[in-house]
Design an enzyme around this catalytic site. Structure first.
Site, PDB file in Angstrom:
ATOM      1  N   ASP A  44      -1.481 -11.574  -0.964  1.00 43.76           N
ATOM      2  CA  ASP A  44      -2.176 -10.287  -1.108  1.00 43.76           C
ATOM      3  C   ASP A  44      -2.329  -9.674   0.283  1.00 43.76           C
ATOM      4  O   ASP A  44      -2.794 -10.337   1.222  1.00 43.76           O
ATOM      5  CB  ASP A  44      -3.556 -10.503  -1.752  1.00 43.76           C
ATOM      6  CG  ASP A  44      -4.219  -9.195  -2.156  1.00 43.76           C
ATOM      7  OD1 ASP A  44      -4.513  -9.025  -3.350  1.00 43.76           O
ATOM      8  OD2 ASP A  44      -4.453  -8.337  -1.276  1.00 43.76           O
TER       9      ASP A  44
ATOM     10  N   ASP B  38       0.099  -4.394  -3.779  1.00 45.56           N
ATOM     11  CA  ASP B  38       0.003  -5.217  -2.569  1.00 45.56           C
ATOM     12  C   ASP B  38      -0.176  -6.694  -2.844  1.00 45.56           C
ATOM     13  O   ASP B  38      -0.612  -7.428  -1.989  1.00 45.56           O
ATOM     14  CB  ASP B  38      -1.133  -4.705  -1.672  1.00 45.56           C
ATOM     15  CG  ASP B  38      -2.493  -5.213  -2.128  1.00 45.56           C
ATOM     16  OD1 ASP B  38      -2.681  -5.398  -3.344  1.00 45.56           O
ATOM     17  OD2 ASP B  38      -3.347  -5.427  -1.256  1.00 45.56           O
ATOM     18  N   GLU B  39       0.131  -7.120  -4.064  1.00 46.66           N
ATOM     19  CA  GLU B  39      -0.009  -8.553  -4.308  1.00 46.66           C
ATOM     20  C   GLU B  39       1.115  -9.067  -5.206  1.00 46.66           C
ATOM     21  O   GLU B  39       1.731  -8.305  -5.959  1.00 46.66           O
ATOM     22  CB  GLU B  39      -1.362  -8.886  -4.927  1.00 46.66           C
ATOM     23  CG  GLU B  39      -1.580  -8.306  -6.289  1.00 46.66           C
ATOM     24  CD  GLU B  39      -2.917  -8.744  -6.872  1.00 46.66           C
ATOM     25  OE1 GLU B  39      -3.092  -9.956  -7.128  1.00 46.66           O
ATOM     26  OE2 GLU B  39      -3.773  -7.873  -7.088  1.00 46.66           O
TER      27      GLU B  39
HETATM   28  P1  TTP Z   1      -6.954  -4.764  -3.150  1.00 49.45           P
HETATM   29  O1  TTP Z   1      -5.957  -5.814  -2.776  1.00 49.45           O
HETATM   30  O2  TTP Z   1      -7.976  -5.116  -4.178  1.00 49.45           O
HETATM   31  O3  TTP Z   1      -7.786  -4.305  -1.860  1.00 49.45           O
HETATM   32  P2  TTP Z   1      -7.333  -4.173  -0.351  1.00 49.45           P
HETATM   33  O4  TTP Z   1      -5.909  -4.575  -0.144  1.00 49.45           O
HETATM   34  O5  TTP Z   1      -7.699  -2.805   0.137  1.00 49.45           O
HETATM   35  O6  TTP Z   1      -8.296  -5.173   0.387  1.00 49.45           O
HETATM   36  P3  TTP Z   1      -8.240  -6.787   0.418  1.00 49.45           P
HETATM   37  O7  TTP Z   1      -8.068  -7.149   1.852  1.00 49.45           O
HETATM   38  O8  TTP Z   1      -9.551  -7.237  -0.123  1.00 49.45           O
HETATM   39  O9  TTP Z   1      -7.079  -7.221  -0.423  1.00 49.45           O
HETATM   40  O10 TTP Z   1      -6.222  -3.455  -3.633  1.00 49.45           O
HETATM   41  C1  TTP Z   1      -4.995  -3.037  -3.053  1.00 49.45           C
HETATM   42  C2  TTP Z   1      -4.956  -1.539  -2.915  1.00 49.45           C
HETATM   43  O11 TTP Z   1      -5.124  -0.921  -4.189  1.00 49.45           O
HETATM   44  C3  TTP Z   1      -6.053  -0.976  -2.029  1.00 49.45           C
HETATM   45  O12 TTP Z   1      -5.710  -0.963  -0.650  1.00 49.45           O
HETATM   46  C4  TTP Z   1      -6.229   0.414  -2.577  1.00 49.45           C
HETATM   47  C5  TTP Z   1      -5.852   0.295  -4.043  1.00 49.45           C
HETATM   48  N1  TTP Z   1      -7.101   0.287  -4.833  1.00 49.45           N
HETATM   49  C6  TTP Z   1      -7.564   1.491  -5.371  1.00 49.45           C
HETATM   50  O13 TTP Z   1      -6.913   2.535  -5.246  1.00 49.45           O
HETATM   51  N2  TTP Z   1      -8.747   1.492  -6.042  1.00 49.45           N
HETATM   52  C7  TTP Z   1      -9.513   0.356  -6.192  1.00 49.45           C
HETATM   53  O14 TTP Z   1     -10.596   0.399  -6.800  1.00 49.45           O
HETATM   54  C8  TTP Z   1      -9.020  -0.873  -5.631  1.00 49.45           C
HETATM   55  C9  TTP Z   1      -9.801  -2.160  -5.768  1.00 49.45           C
HETATM   56  C10 TTP Z   1      -7.818  -0.863  -4.953  1.00 49.45           C
HETATM   57 MG    MG Z   2      -5.152  -6.416  -0.899  1.00 53.29          MG
END
Ligand code: TTP
Ligand code: MG
Length: 405
Positions: free
Chosen positions: A9, A104-105
C-alpha cells in the site's frame, strides 16, 4: 507449500504524488481534497497533517480548523491514475499474480518465487526500491501466509515500512491487536464487540463461532476465521472491467435543470472518452441521483445496440434524468452516470450511417481533447458550466475532483 502473500500500500498516496511533482511540499502538512472553505472532504493527508488529527473522510473545514497552516490542494486525478498504472507495472515485474485493490494497493502472491527473486522479504525490498526510484513514492508492505494478515501487517508498519509475519506466528501476531485492525470491523461492530467484553483480536479468536454468528450473522463467521488467521482467499488478477462510472457532488444542492443537464452531458462525455480509450461498447446506462437528504436512487436503461458515443450515452442518461425529476422534485446533491454490460470490439455499423458519423466526430474530439485539454472543445450543452466552474489545464475543476472521474 508455504504461502507468501504480500500486501503493498502506497503511503499518503494522493499527497505523495503531489509531493513528488512539487518537492517544496515535502515534509509539510498537506491535504488533498479541495479548498478548505468549500464543501468536501479530505481525500488524503500527509503524515505531518495527520499529527494534527486530520484524517481521510473528514470535512475540509474541520481539517482547516485543526491545522490552518496546512497546504490544501484540489488534486489532479489524472496524475494519480498515471502513478497507479506505473505502480501496478512495477509489481507485474515480480509476479503474474497481482491483484490491485483501488489505486494504491495490491496483493502479490510470491509463493514459490524464491528461486528467481530470493526470499519474499528480499522481493519486498526490491519492490520498495523500484517504487522509490521510479515513482519517488514510498510503499508499506506486509508479508504473511494469507491476505488478511498481510493487509494488517502493512497497515501496522506504515509509513515506509516492511513487516513479515513468520509462518506459524500469525495468531500470536494478531492476538494483542485491537479488533478495529481487522478488515470489516467498523465502528459499529467494534462497539458491539466491546459491549460483550471483546477488545482484542485474541479475545475474538476464542469466541465460539456460533455465538459470533448469533450476534453478527454470516459476517460473524468471517470475523471468527480472520481473527484466527484463517483466510483462503486467493490473489486473483483482475478480470475485465465490468463498468465505468463518473459522478460528482455539487457545491450547493440544486434543481436547476440546465445546470443538471450540462453536468450530465459533461459526465457522459468523460465516460464516453474513457469507454473509447478502452475500446469498449456499453449496453446499459445507469443514472445515479443523491438528494439533499442523502436519499439515493439509481435508474437504468438498456440500449437497443451497444454503443460508445457521447451522444448515445447522453441521450439515454437524459431520458433517465427527466423521468427521475418528474418522479420527485427534490434538491439534488450528487449526479452520476455509469455504463455497464461492456463488450469489446465494434459492431459494424452501416457505412456513412448516422452512427458512423457520430463515431468519427467522437474520435476527432478525443484526439483534440487529448492534445489540448478537455475544455478545448465545448458542446452546446456544457457551455453553462463555464459560468460555474473554473478551469485548470483546460479542464473543469469540479467540487469533488476525486469522484468526478
Ligand atoms: P489510502 O491508502 O486509504 O490512504 P493514503 O494512501 O492516503 O494513506 P495511507 O498512508 O494511510 O495508505 O487511500 C489511497 C488513496 O485513495 C488516497 O491517497 C486518496 C484516496 N481516498 C479518497 O479519495 N477518499 C478516501 O476517503 C480515502 C480513504 C482515500
Ligand atoms: Mg495508501
Amino acid at each position: 507449500m508455504i504461502h507468501r502473500i504480500l500486501h503493498i500500500d502506497l503511503d499518503a498516496f494522493f499527497v505523495s504524488v503531489e509531493q513528488a511533482l512539487n518537492p517544496h511540499l515535502k515534509g509539510k502538512p498537506v491535504v488533498v481534497g479541495g479548498r478548505p472553505d468549500r464543501r468536501g472532504v479530505v481525500a488524503s493527508a500527509s503524515y505531518e497533517a495527520r499529527s494534527f488529527g486530520i484524517q481521510a473522510g473528514m470535512p475540509l473545514r474541520r481539517a482547516y480548523r485543526l491545522c490552518p497552516q496546512a497546504i490544501f490542494i484540489q488534486g489532479n486525478f489524472a496524475n494519480y491514475q498515471e502513478a497507479s498504472n506505473k505502480f501496478i507495472e512495477i509489481l507485474a515485474n515480480f509476479s503474474p499474480q497481482v491483484e490491485p485493490g483501488g489505486l494504491d494497493e495490491a496483493y502479490l502472491d510470491a509463493t514459490g518465487s524464491e528461486g528467481i527473486f530470493g526470499p519474499a522479504y528480499q522481493l519486498a525490498l526490491n519492490i520498495k526500491g523500484q517504487v522509490k526510484g521510479k515513482l519517488k513514492l514510498t510503499a508499506s508492505i506486509g508479508i504473511a501466509s494469507c491476505k488478511v494478515v498481510a493487509k494488517i501487517a502493512s497497515d501496522l508498519c506504515k509509513p515506509d515500512g516492511l513487516l513479515e509475519v513468520a509462518p506459524g506466528e500469525e495468531r500470536l501476531f494478531l492476538a494483542p491487536l485491537a479488533v478495529a485492525q481487522l478488515p470489516g470491523v467498523g465502528r459499529k461492530t467494534e462497539q458491539r464487540l466491546k459491549e460483550i467484553g471483546i477488545t482484542t483480536i485474541g479475545q475474538l479468536a476464542k469466541m465460539p463461532p456460533d455465538s459470533l454468528k448469533k450476534y453478527f450473522g454470516a459476517s460473524g463467521l468471517i470475523l471468527h476465521r480472520y481473527a484466527n488467521a484463517i483466510d483462503d482467499r486467493k490473489v486473483e488478477p483482475p478480470t475485465e472491467t465490468k463498468s465505468i462510472s463518473r459522478e460528482t457532488t455539487f457545491g450547493e444542492d440544486t434543481l436547476d435543470l440546465s445546470f443538471l443537464q450540462a453536468i450530465l452531458r459533461y459526465l457522459c462525455e468523460r465516460l464516453g472518452a474513457e469507454l473509447r480509450s478502452r475500446g469498449k461498447q456499453a449496453k446499459r446506462v445507469t443514472l445515479k441521483l443523491r438528494y439533499a437528504d442523502f436519499e439515493t436512487i439509481t435508474r437504468c436503461l438498456t440500449l437497443t445496440e451497444a454503443g460508445d458515443s457521447d451522444e448515445v450515452i447522453f441521450t439515454a442518461a437524459l431520458q433517465l434524468l427527466s423521468r427521475a425529476l418528474n418522479w420527485k422534485q427534490k434538491l439534488v446533491r450528487l449526479l452520476g452516470v455509469e455504463v455497464s454490460h461492456l463488450m469489446t470490439g465494434k459492431q459494424l455499423s452501416m457505412l456513412d450511417s448516422p452512427g458512423q458519423k457520430l463515431e468519427h466526430l467522437d474520435r476527432a474530439v478525443d484526439r483534440i481533447r487529448r492534445k489540448y485539454g478537455f475544455t478545448s472543445i465545448q458542446t452546446g450543452r456544457t457551455l453553462p458550466l463555464k459560468e460555474v466552474f473554473t478551469t485548470k489545464e483546460r479542464d473543469y475543476v469540479l467540487e469533488t475532483p476525486s469522484l468526478s472521474q
